[in-house]
Design an enzyme around this catalytic site. Structure first.
Site, PDB file in Angstrom:
ATOM      1  N   HIS A  30     -11.264  -4.850  10.144  1.00 42.60           N
ATOM      2  CA  HIS A  30     -11.857  -4.644   8.813  1.00 42.60           C
ATOM      3  C   HIS A  30     -13.156  -3.854   8.875  1.00 42.60           C
ATOM      4  O   HIS A  30     -14.021  -4.011   8.017  1.00 42.60           O
ATOM      5  CB  HIS A  30     -12.129  -5.998   8.133  1.00 42.60           C
ATOM      6  CG  HIS A  30     -10.960  -6.513   7.372  1.00 42.60           C
ATOM      7  ND1 HIS A  30      -9.793  -6.911   7.979  1.00 42.60           N
ATOM      8  CD2 HIS A  30     -10.738  -6.668   6.043  1.00 42.60           C
ATOM      9  CE1 HIS A  30      -8.930  -7.311   7.061  1.00 42.60           C
ATOM     10  NE2 HIS A  30      -9.485  -7.166   5.890  1.00 42.60           N
ATOM     11  N   GLU A  89       0.821  -1.217   0.000  1.00 47.22           N
ATOM     12  CA  GLU A  89       0.000   0.000   0.000  1.00 47.22           C
ATOM     13  C   GLU A  89       0.850   1.260   0.000  1.00 47.22           C
ATOM     14  O   GLU A  89       0.578   2.208  -0.737  1.00 47.22           O
ATOM     15  CB  GLU A  89      -0.960   0.004   1.191  1.00 47.22           C
ATOM     16  CG  GLU A  89      -2.105  -1.002   1.095  1.00 47.22           C
ATOM     17  CD  GLU A  89      -1.712  -2.420   1.495  1.00 47.22           C
ATOM     18  OE1 GLU A  89      -0.559  -2.627   1.927  1.00 47.22           O
ATOM     19  OE2 GLU A  89      -2.562  -3.322   1.379  1.00 47.22           O
TER      20      GLU A  89
END
Lengths: 323, 338
Positions: free
Chosen positions: A128, A59
């Site tokens: 999440h 990322e």
């Protein structure tokens, strides 16, 4: 035309890729897999691997590469699978993308679009389920968008790509399957908040995944004779306070609904702006419905209890109005 | 998978350059040295504030490497980048004014010592996050590749950055996508106060880089000839579309990490030993021995560098302060009203 939020995002990207050869899409599983949320299904075959670029799980690396590519003359759409993973890229977004124009004395703008899913509600537990839009909205130098309708999912990408500075777009994971009508005109601005429902008794201010819950609460309140106005922030930075103040001036009461945790939330910022600049328009204290101060739990009943829900919003409004 | 080649640097010998080019590189090293010595002095006078990271001792790296690059190439540097900016062509006036925080500075006084930028020379800045420039360099190279530009993106960083995830992610992306990036590691042996062997399990930096199937080369970063000849080979490799290249320049900073550093982590003897290999005096001695430089010529170059520094200080002193009303400028790009 009736379509899903997912399809609206897909069409917006398809249009951008078709219209401008400088636009390319980069991220984890955007190509062969077709996008984690299937927003780029079929793109690899149509636009090829140079423009539909699968990345490794890096990322920090690929968001930084997006910044460099933007500096180099391209118009990248960088898809970060979820806001949770975006924390690994936070350095590049905050220290480079947001600051580069300023610290270069205005020489280098970064026309980068970062898209990411956000939010809870699918029993994905603490790592999440974040709603960290408020963190990003804290940072000068970036714009932060939260499309909550089919029209915004379809319309916000084009002006974001046309913007010469970095834009971060949050797509709430619970919205991808939302369906609705899309009108002929798919153009929209990325500057203003929108009144999604007119009302006179109270203003409900929200954004993103909490909009459908807030509209459901407003429906229920209407059944009880309480006429709520619903304002969708749409743009989380910079805030369109004029629309907020106009609504509060009309209803004289406001409840903010925000899936972020209460402490240091975007809701806190919205309430502070109203308190600073529209205090004497109010007939009652401000209220908010936020996530409870707990990492989002896995168990379904616990997760539901942790998040803003329509009944909580209804209860907050009733408490405020004493009805 | 075979281990990518460790390319051998050219053999040492007489300076393989004509007199003009040799003097040019010597002059550039002198310009950096004299500018930074003045910066240290001005820091003491509180004309320059914030962090100030001096490059003194490492000049051969920037000078040798940047003279191997072309005007269309992109440069990404670190917070120890005064020398890179200067050699790349940013005027000393603009650099000095930036250090003073004046709007006449190369970043309009918003960046300071660690954030020198210059669009005209494709100088994409000083970056004060260790390793932060590496992904940026990958993106610049990706943009060049996708747009068919034949440019090299040279990314400078220290050996400390090689412990960051950003290094590994950037190396992997550049190698995977076959991008034209020249990774220039200036290995000065200390990440602030932490010696290489105290922070890295693998101290052979080329071995780390070659694990990404990137060809590598080591060069003596105290020798401007070695640096330049190595950088020419490395840049040529990248320019020919053969993918990224990793160049390790073994060097040493003679001064403290920053103006706040009491240097408790290294022996004076170690510093003194490295100073005997100082890039300025070794190169000028070599040129003199080869009959390519006279003492008078050296003194003339030095005087010229000092005059440029004095002019830059005068320029920075005289430059006006930006009005406070401009504070919020350059957060976003101004757009014509539609």
């Amino acid at each position: 035309m009736r379509m899903s939020y997912r399809e609206a995002i897909r069409q917006a990207m398809h249009e951008a890729l078709t219209a401008d050869p400088r636009v390319f899409l980069m991220g984890e599983d955007v190509g062969k897999y077709g996008g984690t949320y299937a927003c780029s299904k079929g793109f690899l075959e149509e636009f090829g691997p140079e423009r539909i670029r699968d990345t490794p799980l890096s990322e920090l690396g690929f968001v930084g590469a997006g910044i460099g590519a933007a500096l180099g003359g391209l118009r990248p759409i960088v898809e970060v699978m979820t806001v949770n993973f975006s924390l690994l890229a936070l350095d590049q977004i905050v220290n480079t993308a947001a600051a580069l124009r300023h610290m270069s004395g205005g020489q280098f703008s970064v026309p980068l679009v970062v898209r990411m899913s956000t939010g809870a509600g699918r029993q994905l537990a603490a790592q999440h389920s974040h709603s960290l839009e408020g963190w990003y909205a804290h940072i000068p130098g970036i714009k932060v968008l939260a499309p909550a309708t089919i029209a915004d999912a379809r319309g916000m990408l084009a002006p974001a790509l046309a913007d010469p500075d970095p834009v971060v777009i949050f797509e709430h994971a619970q919205l991808y399957n939302l369906e609705g009508e899309l009108g002929e005109n798919v153009q929209c601005d990325i500057a203003s908040a929108a009144v999604r429902r007119e009302g006179a008794a109270v203003t409900l201010i929200t954004y993103g995944g909490s909009l459908p819950k807030t509209l459901a609460a407003a429906d229920e309140l209407a059944g009880a004779g309480i006429d709520a106005e619903v304002v969708d922030l749409r743009v989380l930075r910079p805030l369109d306070t004029a629309t907020l103040f106009a609504s509060v001036k009309k209803t004289r009461r406001a409840v903010v609904v925000d899936e972020g945790w209460k402490s240091g939330s975007l809701a806190a910022e919205v309430m502070a702006r109203i308190a600073e600049e529209a205090f004497f328009e109010l007939d009652a204290p401000l209220k908010r419905v936020c996530s409870e101060e707990v990492p989002i739990p896995y168990a379904r009943h616990m997760e539901e209890a942790a998040l803003p829900q329509a009944p909580k919003i209804v209860a907050a409004v009733r408490e405020l109005l004493g009805k | 998978m075979s281990v990518p080649p460790m390319i051998q640097p050219p053999p040492a010998g007489p300076v393989p350059w004509d007199k003009t080019f040799a003097k040019k590189l010597l002059a550039d090293m002198l310009r950096i040295r004299r500018m930074e010595e003045k910066c240290a002095e001005l820091y003491g006078e509180q004309k320059i504030r914030g962090f100030l990271h001096l490059y003194i001792g490492e000049e051969a790296c920037a000078v040798g490497a940047l003279h191997a690059l072309a005007p269309d190439d992109n440069i990404v540097a670190t917070y120890r980048e005064h020398g890179h900016a200067l050699v790349r062509g940013v005027s000393m006036n603009a650099i000095m004014a930036e250090m003073f925080g004046k709007a006449a500075g190369c970043s309009r006084g918003r960046g300071g010592s660690m954030h020198l930028f210059d669009a005209a020379t494709r100088f994409y800045g000083g970056n004060a996050i260790v390793g932060g420039g590496l992904p940026l360099a990958v993106g610049l190279a990706l943009a060049d590749k996708l747009q068919g530009r034949q440019a090299v993106t040279a990314c400078f960083f220290g050996e400390g950055a090689m412990a960051e995830g950003a290094f590994h992610e950037a190396m992997n992306l550049a190698a995977l996508w076959h991008l034209p990036v020249l990774f220039c590691c200036e290995n000065n042996l200390y990440a602030m106060g932490t010696a290489l062997a105290r922070s890295e399990a693998q101290t052979d930096l080329c071995a780390k880089a070659s694990s990404y199937s990137v060809p590598t080369m080591k060069a003596d970063g105290m020798d401007v000839v070695a640096v330049h000849e190595a950088a020419r080979i490395a840049a040529q490799h990248v320019r020919e579309g053969l993918g990224p290249f990793f160049l390790e320049l073994q060097t040493f900073r003679f001064r403290a990490h920053s103006m706040f550093d009491p240097e408790l982590y290294r022996d004076k003897a170690e510093v003194e030993a490295w100073k005997t290999r100082g890039p300025l005096h070794t190169f000028s001695a070599r040129l003199k021995a080869e009959g390519k430089l006279t003492e008078e010529e050296f003194l003339a170059l030095d005087a010229k560098a000092n005059a440029e520094v004095q002019a830059a200080v005068d320029f920075a002193e005289a430059a006006p302060w930006e009005p406070i009303e401009d504070l919020l400028n350059d957060v976003h790009t101004p757009r014509a009203a539609s």
